[in-house]
Design a protein around this motif. Structure first.
Motif, mmCIF file in Angstrom:
data_model
loop_
_atom_site.group_PDB
_atom_site.id
_atom_site.type_symbol
_atom_site.label_atom_id
_atom_site.label_comp_id
_atom_site.label_asym_id
_atom_site.label_seq_id
_atom_site.Cartn_x
_atom_site.Cartn_y
_atom_site.Cartn_z
ATOM 1 N N PHE A 34 0.787 -0.996 -0.068
ATOM 2 C CA PHE A 34 0.018 -0.128 0.173
ATOM 3 C C PHE A 34 0.876 1.271 -0.187
ATOM 4 N N GLU A 35 0.464 2.289 -0.897
ATOM 5 C CA GLU A 35 1.498 3.416 -0.795
ATOM 6 C C GLU A 35 0.335 4.688 -0.868
ATOM 7 N N ASN A 36 0.639 5.707 0.247
ATOM 8 C CA ASN A 36 -0.124 6.820 0.361
ATOM 9 C C ASN A 36 -1.679 6.456 0.446
ATOM 10 N N ASN A 37 -1.944 5.374 1.317
ATOM 11 C CA ASN A 37 -3.169 5.031 1.791
ATOM 12 C C ASN A 37 -3.815 4.325 0.663
ATOM 13 N N ARG A 38 -3.387 3.856 -0.500
ATOM 14 C CA ARG A 38 -3.872 2.954 -1.277
ATOM 15 C C ARG A 38 -3.079 1.805 -1.610
ATOM 16 N N LEU A 39 -3.812 0.606 -2.084
ATOM 17 C CA LEU A 39 -3.309 -0.667 -2.511
ATOM 18 C C LEU A 39 -2.608 -0.349 -3.825
ATOM 19 N N LYS A 40 -1.102 -0.421 -3.758
ATOM 20 C CA LYS A 40 -0.470 -0.398 -5.085
ATOM 21 C C LYS A 40 -0.130 -1.491 -5.909
ATOM 22 N N SER A 41 0.194 -2.693 -5.354
ATOM 23 C CA SER A 41 0.453 -3.898 -6.174
ATOM 24 C C SER A 41 0.622 -5.085 -5.153
ATOM 25 N N LEU A 42 0.420 -5.933 -6.159
ATOM 26 C CA LEU A 42 0.228 -7.469 -5.477
ATOM 27 C C LEU A 42 1.064 -8.215 -6.770
ATOM 28 N N GLN A 43 2.002 -9.058 -6.409
ATOM 29 C CA GLN A 43 2.783 -9.757 -7.346
ATOM 30 C C GLN A 43 3.752 -10.821 -6.597
ATOM 31 N N THR A 44 3.862 -11.981 -7.288
ATOM 32 C CA THR A 44 4.859 -13.090 -6.935
ATOM 33 C C THR A 44 6.038 -13.050 -7.493
ATOM 34 N N LYS A 45 7.308 -12.977 -6.945
ATOM 35 C CA LYS A 45 8.587 -13.278 -7.518
ATOM 36 C C LYS A 45 9.104 -14.302 -7.041
ATOM 37 N N ALA A 46 9.614 -15.231 -8.119
ATOM 38 C CA ALA A 46 10.207 -16.345 -7.640
ATOM 39 C C ALA A 46 11.710 -16.517 -8.213
#
Length: 434
Positions: A34-46
């Motif tokens: 979350f950035e500046n009160n808002r959801l920013k990113s969802l991801q998976t790194k492998a």
């Protein structure tokens, strides 16, 4: 990677080299930000890959790859680098068998973390809606396998969940950033604790105070102590620093250089980074590096230990698929006997260091540190009276621990790598720009 593939790499390598060591790493990281009160990113790194060290014609070779289908090329590259590699002054690990146990812990789902993030932001805004809030979570799993041609097979598994929260508050030309975080292994982070810590920092910083430059009592809270003091001890107690003549403790084993209340140790059986073997397949063990003020020894990987005719202490660790180097599983300082609120109450006038900017600067040969405060408070007559700005603290680990008032009675985990109490020093150099 299957065990048979490890065996295949060892077999291919030992056809061209006298000795071989295979290191396999598989990791997965799912960040929720979350950035500046808002959801920013969802991801998976492998990440999945293998690193190979060989000893060929008495020289060290190294290669790594994330392509597990081209094993012959990996071996060929390692053998070729040995032609111009450094002389092998050590042997790879031998006779170690360690199987990993599967964790039964089920980490939170992405949706659960999104809900926690929303809740934390709204709770910060109940205190002050003007704060811009960042929240971050990481769900990390890791699997390591190490094998050598000398009867070593060791593996480790880890399941880590971390949570961080930070706030930015702008009032005119005043900018205040505060943060807190927790790193947990096989459990959920303590979300309520990091929220409480963040709000406590903002409450303590509501008023501003001025402090004059000079020699003052300084209380380092655990996170600041880890950055300013812990990182310096981490460096000067490394066997690599000793061999390179970059440690002021190099020839001081057996000497009492610090207050007798200082006991510094590594305990690989506790904390988020706990492990039974290092990244060279050497068993780890608890070790006291400073005992009641007396320097007892240093921590070593195989390469640097061999240069002194010694043995590894189980401290050969890697960053990703790199070559190993000396590092600590964790740096622990034994607590004292005084609650931190009593340490504060006993200060007539002084400074509390809560957050520092970066890791500060240090002259490690002299054991000196210098840190700019990111967040700190002035104490008058045992009470926190407000936040100080544009302030720096400097000293040396020798001076500081010869002027130790006391260590607090409750150590805290700082990330996964340090377990420290708050520490109050009678006098350190404080420089403030008015």
């Amino acid at each position: 990677m299957s065990d048979s593939t490890l065996e295949q790499i060892l077999k291919l390598a030992t056809q061209q080299a006298e000795a071989a060591e295979v290191y396999y790493l598989s990791s997965q990281d799912t960040p929720v930000e979350f950035e500046n009160n808002r959801l920013k990113s969802l991801q998976t790194k492998a990440l999945q890959g293998v690193a190979l060290r060989v000893i060929a014609k008495g020289r060290l070779g190294f290669a790594s790859s994330t392509d597990l289908t081209r094993l012959e090329e990996l071996v060929e590259a390692a053998v070729q680098t040995a032609e111009i590699g450094a002389p092998a002054e050590f042997e790879f690990a031998s006779g170690v068998q360690v199987k990993a146990t599967e964790s039964t812990y089920k980490p939170p789902t992405t949706q659960e973390l999104v809900e926690v993030g929303d809740r934390l932001i709204s709770q910060v805004h109940e205190y002050n809606p003007d704060i811009l809030v960042d929240v971050g979570f990481h769900v990390r799993s890791g699997h390591v396998k190490i094998a050598t041609n000398k009867d070593v097979y060791a593996e480790r598994r880890s399941q880590i969940v971390s949570a961080s929260i930070s706030g930015n508050l702008v009032r005119g030309e005043d900018f205040l950033q505060a943060y807190s975080y927790d790193v947990a292994r096989d459990r959920a982070p303590d979300y309520d604790k990091i929220l409480h810590e963040l709000l406590q920092k903002y409450r303590r910083a509501e008023r501003q105070a001025k402090i004059t430059s000079g020699s003052l009592p300084v209380l380092f809270l655990p996170r600041a102590a880890a950055s300013a003091v812990g990182s310096l001890f981490d460096t000067v107690l490394s066997g690599q620093a000793v061999v390179q003549k970059a440690s002021p403790l190099a020839d001081k084993v057996g000497e009492t250089l610090f207050d007798q209340r200082l006991t510094l140790f590594e305990d690989p059986t506790i904390g988020p980074s706990a492990c039974t073997v290092d990244d060279e397949g050497t068993p780890t063990s608890r070790k006291v590096l400073i005992d009641r003020g007396t320097v007892m020894g240093f921590y070593w990987d195989r390469r640097w230990a061999a240069r002194t005719g010694g043995e590894s202490t189980g401290n050969g660790f890697r960053g990703g698929l790199s070559r190993p180097g000396p590092d600590l599983v964790n740096l622990c300082i034994a607590p004292g006997s005084t609650p931190v609120n009593q340490l504060i109450a006993g200060m007539e006038e002084g400074l509390i260091v809560e957050q520092v900017l970066g890791a500060g600067q240090s002259n490690q040969l002299a054991g000196e540190f210098s840190v700019n405060l990111d967040l700190g408070y002035k104490v008058e007559k045992g009470e926190i009276v407000g936040r100080v700005k544009n302030t720096m603290v400097a000293g040396s680990i020798f001076e500081a621990f010869q002027n130790l008032v006391d260590l607090a009675d409750q150590p805290e985990w700082v990330g996964g790598g340090a377990y420290l109490p708050s520490m109050l020093f009678e006098k350190l150099g404080v420089a403030a720009r008015q």
